[in-house]
Design an enzyme around this catalytic site. Structure first.
Site, PDB file in Angstrom:
ATOM      1  N   LYS A  65       5.955   2.323  -1.198  1.00 26.77           N
ATOM      2  CA  LYS A  65       5.181   2.768  -2.369  1.00 26.77           C
ATOM      3  C   LYS A  65       4.792   4.246  -2.243  1.00 26.77           C
ATOM      4  CE  LYS A  65       1.927  -0.278  -1.526  1.00 26.77           C
ATOM      5  NZ  LYS A  65       2.402  -0.909  -0.286  1.00 26.77           N
ATOM      6  N   ARG A  89      -4.807  -5.250  -6.349  1.00 27.85           N
ATOM      7  CA  ARG A  89      -4.326  -6.039  -5.223  1.00 27.85           C
ATOM      8  C   ARG A  89      -4.880  -7.459  -5.236  1.00 27.85           C
ATOM      9  NH1 ARG A  89      -3.297  -1.722  -1.343  1.00 27.85           N
ATOM     10  NH2 ARG A  89      -2.915  -2.546   0.703  1.00 27.85           N
ATOM     11  N   ARG A 123       5.763   4.995  11.519  1.00 24.89           N
ATOM     12  CA  ARG A 123       5.272   5.920  10.488  1.00 24.89           C
ATOM     13  C   ARG A 123       4.296   6.941  11.048  1.00 24.89           C
ATOM     14  NH1 ARG A 123       2.605   3.667   5.112  1.00 24.89           N
ATOM     15  NH2 ARG A 123       1.443   2.402   6.593  1.00 24.89           N
ATOM     16  N   ARG A 182      -1.698   6.029  11.431  1.00 22.35           N
ATOM     17  CA  ARG A 182      -2.824   5.290  10.870  1.00 22.35           C
ATOM     18  C   ARG A 182      -3.316   4.256  11.865  1.00 22.35           C
ATOM     19  NH1 ARG A 182      -1.030   3.546   4.835  1.00 22.35           N
ATOM     20  NH2 ARG A 182      -2.163   1.672   5.448  1.00 22.35           N
ATOM     21  N   ARG A 242      -2.490  -7.688   7.439  1.00 25.31           N
ATOM     22  CA  ARG A 242      -2.200  -7.021   6.158  1.00 25.31           C
ATOM     23  C   ARG A 242      -1.168  -7.823   5.368  1.00 25.31           C
ATOM     24  NH1 ARG A 242      -0.675  -1.287   8.369  1.00 25.31           N
ATOM     25  NH2 ARG A 242      -0.267  -0.776   6.182  1.00 25.31           N
TER      26      ARG A 242
END
Ligand code: AP5
Ligand code: ZN
Length: 213
Positions: A13, A88, A127, A160, A171
């Site tokens: 996203k 969400r 990431r 993160r 998650r």
């Protein structure tokens, strides 16, 4: 255009958003980015959100609805927007509908970043992000020109706190339990375009463009 991007953690996203924003001149509102900024600045909002975020759980509907309501007032968001990571929960989707109804507008399209869970751990653990812009890189799939450094600003990249294999499990659970019903909510209204989010970034971009044309 008024768009919603829905997909599990690591589905792409945040990677596709800047490209959509440039092409369609929209404002990009990412609740995760806004919450992380609040946590870093230790604002009252950030203090409230931090615990849930660190555990990979969703923060309360009231909190994020408040953030979005405020952010949508920006002049740059009047003609269109990309909502990345919001709504969400079904409650958030209903609140958004009410908010837009008051303004006499509605969402044009929901882009569903469909992808198998098994692919996501490698994406998440590799990431690196540039916190102030939200730009993301990947050690294997999208490496920066200089390791650990943002291409545009030359500033350092960070990982993160919730990007561990462990927190990813929570998650993903939150996604399946609370966010998948949001996809059904919009499917019933015939608003959803399904993307093959496991494909390379350029191919996903092409699918996005096709869905929006
Ligand atoms: P948020 O920041 O929204 O995180 P998320 O939904 O888990 O999504 P990610 O940002 O992890 O994934 P992405 O799809 O943007 O992936 P990216 O493009 O970076 O939310 C964080 C937390 O905030 C939540 O857990 C919750 O606590 C709270 N929160 C936020 N919104 C909320 C809400 N509305 N209600 C309640 N709580 C909320 O890509 C990932 C990696 O893969 C990158 O390294 C990238 O380079 C790479 N990559 C991307 N695309 C490809 C591709 N096609 N092929 C190969 N690699 C790729
Ligand atoms: Zn993101």
């Amino acid at each position: 255009k008024r768009l919603i991007l829905i997909g599990p953690p690591g589905s792409g996203k945040g990677t596709q958003s800047p490209l959509i924003k440039d092409e369609y001149c929209l404002c990009h509102l990412a609740t995760g980015d806004m919450l992380r900024a609040a946590v870093a600045a230790k604002t009252p909002l950030g203090v409230k959100a931090k615990e849930a975020m660190d555990k990979g759980e969703l923060v309360s509907d009231d909190l994020v609805v408040g953030i979005i309501d405020e952010a949508m007032k920006k002049p740059s968001c009047q003609k269109g927007f990309i909502l990345d990571g919001f709504p969400r929960t079904v409650v958030q989707a209903q609140k958004l509908d009410e908010m837009l109804e008051k303004k006499g507008t509605k969402v044009d399209k929901v882009l569903n970043f469909a992808i198998d869970d098994a692919i996501l751990e490698e994406r998440i653990t590799g990431r690196w992000i540039h916190p102030s812009s939200g730009r993301s890189y990947h050690t294997k799939f999208a490496p920066p020109k200089v390791p650990g450094v943002d291409d545009v600003t030359g500033e350092p990249l960070i990982q993160r706190k919730d990007d561990t294999a462990e927190v990813l499990k929570s998650r993903l659970e939150a996604f399946h339990r609370q966010t998948e019903p949001v996809i059904d909510y919009y499917s019933k209204k015939g608003m959803v375009a399904n993307l093959h989010a496991e494909k390379p970034p350029k191919e996903v971009t092409a699918e996005v463009q096709k869905a929006l044309s």
